[in-house]
Design a protein around this motif. Structure first.
Motif, short mmCIF file in Angstrom:
data_model
loop_
_atom_site.label_atom_id
_atom_site.label_comp_id
_atom_site.label_asym_id
_atom_site.label_seq_id
_atom_site.Cartn_x
_atom_site.Cartn_y
_atom_site.Cartn_z
N VAL A 173 -0.85 4.64 -5.39
CA VAL A 173 -0.05 4.22 -4.32
C VAL A 173 -0.36 2.93 -3.77
O VAL A 173 0.58 2.04 -3.47
CB VAL A 173 -0.37 5.35 -3.26
CG1 VAL A 173 0.34 4.54 -1.80
CG2 VAL A 173 0.11 6.75 -3.39
N CYS A 174 -1.72 2.28 -3.84
CA CYS A 174 -1.98 1.02 -3.61
C CYS A 174 -1.24 0.08 -4.46
O CYS A 174 -0.88 -1.20 -4.09
CB CYS A 174 -3.49 1.07 -3.54
SG CYS A 174 -4.54 1.86 -2.52
N LEU A 175 -1.12 0.44 -5.74
CA LEU A 175 -0.43 -0.55 -6.67
C LEU A 175 1.03 -0.68 -6.59
O LEU A 175 1.44 -1.63 -6.52
CB LEU A 175 -1.03 0.07 -8.22
CG LEU A 175 -2.30 -0.40 -8.66
CD1 LEU A 175 -2.38 0.74 -10.02
CD2 LEU A 175 -2.71 -1.69 -8.58
N PHE A 176 1.41 0.56 -6.03
CA PHE A 176 2.97 0.61 -5.56
C PHE A 176 2.81 -0.23 -4.21
O PHE A 176 4.03 -1.27 -4.11
CB PHE A 176 3.40 2.02 -5.25
CG PHE A 176 4.71 2.03 -4.70
CD1 PHE A 176 5.93 1.89 -5.72
CD2 PHE A 176 5.00 2.38 -3.47
CE1 PHE A 176 7.16 2.01 -5.33
CE2 PHE A 176 6.36 2.63 -3.00
CZ PHE A 176 7.47 2.22 -3.83
N GLY A 177 2.14 -0.22 -3.54
CA GLY A 177 2.27 -1.12 -2.37
C GLY A 177 2.17 -2.54 -2.42
O GLY A 177 3.00 -3.32 -1.86
N LEU A 178 1.23 -2.78 -3.42
CA LEU A 178 1.06 -4.23 -3.73
C LEU A 178 2.09 -4.85 -4.39
O LEU A 178 2.85 -5.81 -4.28
CB LEU A 178 -0.10 -4.50 -4.83
CG LEU A 178 -0.15 -5.53 -5.33
CD1 LEU A 178 -0.54 -6.90 -4.25
CD2 LEU A 178 -1.35 -5.84 -6.56
N THR A 179 3.08 -3.86 -5.27
CA THR A 179 4.23 -4.20 -5.99
C THR A 179 5.22 -4.55 -5.01
O THR A 179 6.30 -5.72 -5.15
CB THR A 179 4.79 -3.05 -7.02
OG1 THR A 179 4.02 -2.76 -7.92
CG2 THR A 179 6.04 -3.50 -7.56
#
Length: 651
Positions: free
Chosen positions: A49-55
């Motif tokens: 989820v954090c990687l998605f948020g960064l994206t």
């Protein structure tokens, strides 16, 4: 954008708070065998989820590009292997109608005479592999494209799969981006025209070909997806040359020390006591040292290796006479011992066997050692004899060439662009088996790149670029987390073992806000794009993701061949429901149903703990809803025009 960033921050804060509590205050150590895997799976999902948020942090739409340079030259490549001639020609004839001036080429990796005839009859270019590729690695689609790059000259390359029918304005709408001299790639969406309402096989990827690609684009990390993309030839050729030089450097780094060791070992051979032999070995050792110093000084590899080879050849010739003499001495000794074996000496045969074994096990003679050095030097010849062509612009380290190629382009400082407009109409798989083959290949290729060129350690990439590539690779590890998410409610409902130490207020006050804001993040980021089908398949295909990870590991680490399967482009013959392809998921569904029944029995008849049982029954039901997508997939019989949705094909 502000609302999206607020939701992203809330998700990270609430998720971090929940996981901190889970690791420090909620683990049921009496059932560590399920408690620890569950919290690890939750941690994996939080990182995802954090990687998605960064994206999504810098997601943006691009304004229309400027008009293209009217003098630009373009080659349109249509890749094919065994697809039906009619299908390929439909795409090729549509490509010929592209309005911007160009040359259309059919890249036939199947070398079919009927394909050549059809192309020539339509005045289309036809390219197939030359005999130089015989008995050499073919590198699947990447090799097909690399071969075509060698015999064409267009400044820009539009790559199309055999089933991706381009629209006439595809080049007019994309070439303008290349007015920026640093742009190497423009990727457009892949959308399919033969997908039924509801998308039973999950073929469309509106979240990826939309918000996610736009998010990656904000970090200059938009992906090359293999088709419907325009690339700059100069960027590809630079990539090929840089890759060639780096590979040559690696081979030199292996070859020269190995050659030096072979000469050192030969120096301990008894024949090295001969002054002529010793002088020859010393000269070769000196030549290797001179070569290493010359390369360190920046002298051309070709001239250095040529000079080294000449000196090794000269030394080998000087050793021929002494080597032949030594062989003659060995043969004379064997003949003498063979004659002795006919005498009355009972130990004669034993002596013959001992001496023959010694001759077999002896160290290489100096001449043989120098022959080994010559063989080693063949590894650093500049013509790359193990490959059909020395320059390979598109990456060949994976069964999918696109991600590795794009990552390398970004590493050289090139830019990529995602253009969010439907400019080609493709064909999706029309049965579950074909879809699984396609998804497996995609996942295997991605994990091959991860294992061979982990983006996290690629110093030439920016930190956000590394994380954008890593995010996609990380997502394919979800199969292992899915196993835990399916197992946890079954374990509790059947065995009464709760992985969490408590389901008190402390749990719900942390878990529920995190889950709510997590789902809100996807809703806000998607901007109305349907995402539920994609979420279902990301969990339901867990056996595929696990197989992809394991087979990619076996291929990269254990050197077990992986193979390459071309996705069929035609509807398969009807064979009835394909239940055998989802056996694992069916077993999981049966276990979930049994667990729900047992939980209900315990809840109503055996006074089971109400809250925990109710939560896990709801969890098991949710898992069943996720897996239920496979029922329609297994029974799907293919697309008919009546199945066409009205508006789902617009990106």
């Amino acid at each position: 954008m502000l609302a999206l960033r607020i939701v992203i921050l809330l998700t990270i804060v609430l998720g971090g708070n929940y996981l901190l509590w889970r690791w420090t205050a909620s683990l049921n150590w009496d059932a560590w065998w399920i408690a620890v895997p569950l919290v690890v799976a939750e941690t994996y999902s939080f990182i995802d989820v954090c990687l998605f948020g960064l994206t999504m942090w810098r997601a943006k739409g691009r304004p229309a590009p400027p008009p293209p340079d009217p003098t630009a030259t373009v080659d349109v490549f249509i890749t094919t292997y065994n697809e039906p001639i009619e299908l390929v020609m439909t795409t090729a004839l549509a490509a010929r109608k592209i309005s911007f001036p160009h040359r259309t080429w059919i890249l036939d990796d199947g070398s079919r005479p009927e394909m050549r005839e059809a192309a020539e009859a339509a005045d289309l270019g036809y390219i197939t592999r030359s005999s130089a590729w015989d008995d050499r690695p073919r590198h699947a689609k990447a090799g097909n494209l690399n071969n075509a790059l060698e015999v064409t000259t267009g400044e820009y390359i539009l790559i199309l799969d055999a089933d991706q029918i381009p629209r006439p304005d595809i080049l007019d709408r994309t070439l303008g981006y290349f007015r920026d001299d640093k742009v190497a790639l423009v990727q457009t969406p892949q959308v399919f025209s033969n997908v039924a309402t509801g998308d039973p096989l999950g073929s469309q990827a509106p979240l990826f070909y939309g918000p996610i690609q736009q998010g990656k684009d904000g970090w200059n990390a938009a992906f090359f997806c293999g088709s419907n993309a325009v690339l700059r030839r100069d960027a590809l050729m630079q990539l090929g040359i840089v890759g060639y030089v780096r590979e040559l450097d690696k081979r030199i780094a292996r070859a020269l020390p190995a050659a030096a060791r072979a000469v050192t070992k030969a120096s301990s051979h008894p024949a090295a006591k001969d002054p002529t032999v010793r002088a020859a070995l010393d000269d070769v050792a000196a030549a290797i040292g001179d070569a290493r110093r010359a390369l360190d000084a920046g002298e051309p590899v070709a001239s250095v290796t040529y000079a080294l080879g000449r000196r090794v050849d000269a030394a080998s010739l000087s050793l021929v006479a002494s080597d032949v003499a030594e062989v003659e001495r060995d043969l004379a000794e064997i003949r003498a011992l063979a004659l002795a074996s006919t005498s009355d000496d009972p130990d004669a045969d034993v002596d013959v066997e001992r001496i023959m074994a010694a001759l077999v096990e002896q160290d290489l003679s100096p001449l043989n050692a120098l022959e080994s050095v010559q063989a080693i030097l063949q590894d650093i010849t500049i013509d790359r004899p193990g490959e059909a062509q020395p320059i390979m612009p598109l990456a060949t380290i994976s069964v999918t060439e696109d991600m590795a190629t794009c990552m390398r382009l970004h590493g050289l400082g090139w830019k990529s662009v995602y253009h969010h407009e439907l400019l080609a109409d493709g064909l999706a798989p029309e049965d579950l088996g074909t879809m699984l083959t396609q998804r497996l290949r995609w996942a295997q290729g991605t994990m091959q790149v991860f294992l061979r060129e982990n983006p996290l350690v690629q110093r030439a990439l920016t930190i956000p670029q590394r994380l954008m590539y890593f995010a996609t690779m990380w997502s394919y590890l979800s199969g292992f987390a899915a196993v835990v998410y399916f197992a946890a409610p079954i374990v509790f409902l059947v065995l009464g073992i709760l992985p969490v130490d408590t389901l008190s207020f402390d749990f719900f006050i942390r878990f529920i806000p995190f889950m709510v804001v997590n789902q809100l993040l996807f809703l806000v980021a998607a901007r109305g794009t349907p995402t539920w089908r994609g979420q279902q398949y990301s969990l339901a295909l867990f056996p595929v993701w696990i197989k992809a990870c394991s087979t990619a590991f076996e291929n990269v680490v254990l050197r077990i061949p992986l193979g390459f399967a071309v996705t069929p482009k035609t509807r398969p013959q009807s064979t009835g429901p394909q239940w055998h392809l989802i056996r694992v998921q069916l077993v999981v569904m049966v276990l979930l149903v049994l667990a729900i029944i047992i939980g209900c029995v315990n809840l109503f008849l055996n006074d089971a703990e109400v809250l925990g049982t109710a939560v896990n029954i709801a969890w098991a039901i949710f898992d069943l809803v996720v897996l239920s997508v496979l029922f329609s997939a297994a029974t799907y019989r293919g697309f008919t025009p009546e199945d066409a949705p009205t508006d789902e094909r617009t990106p």
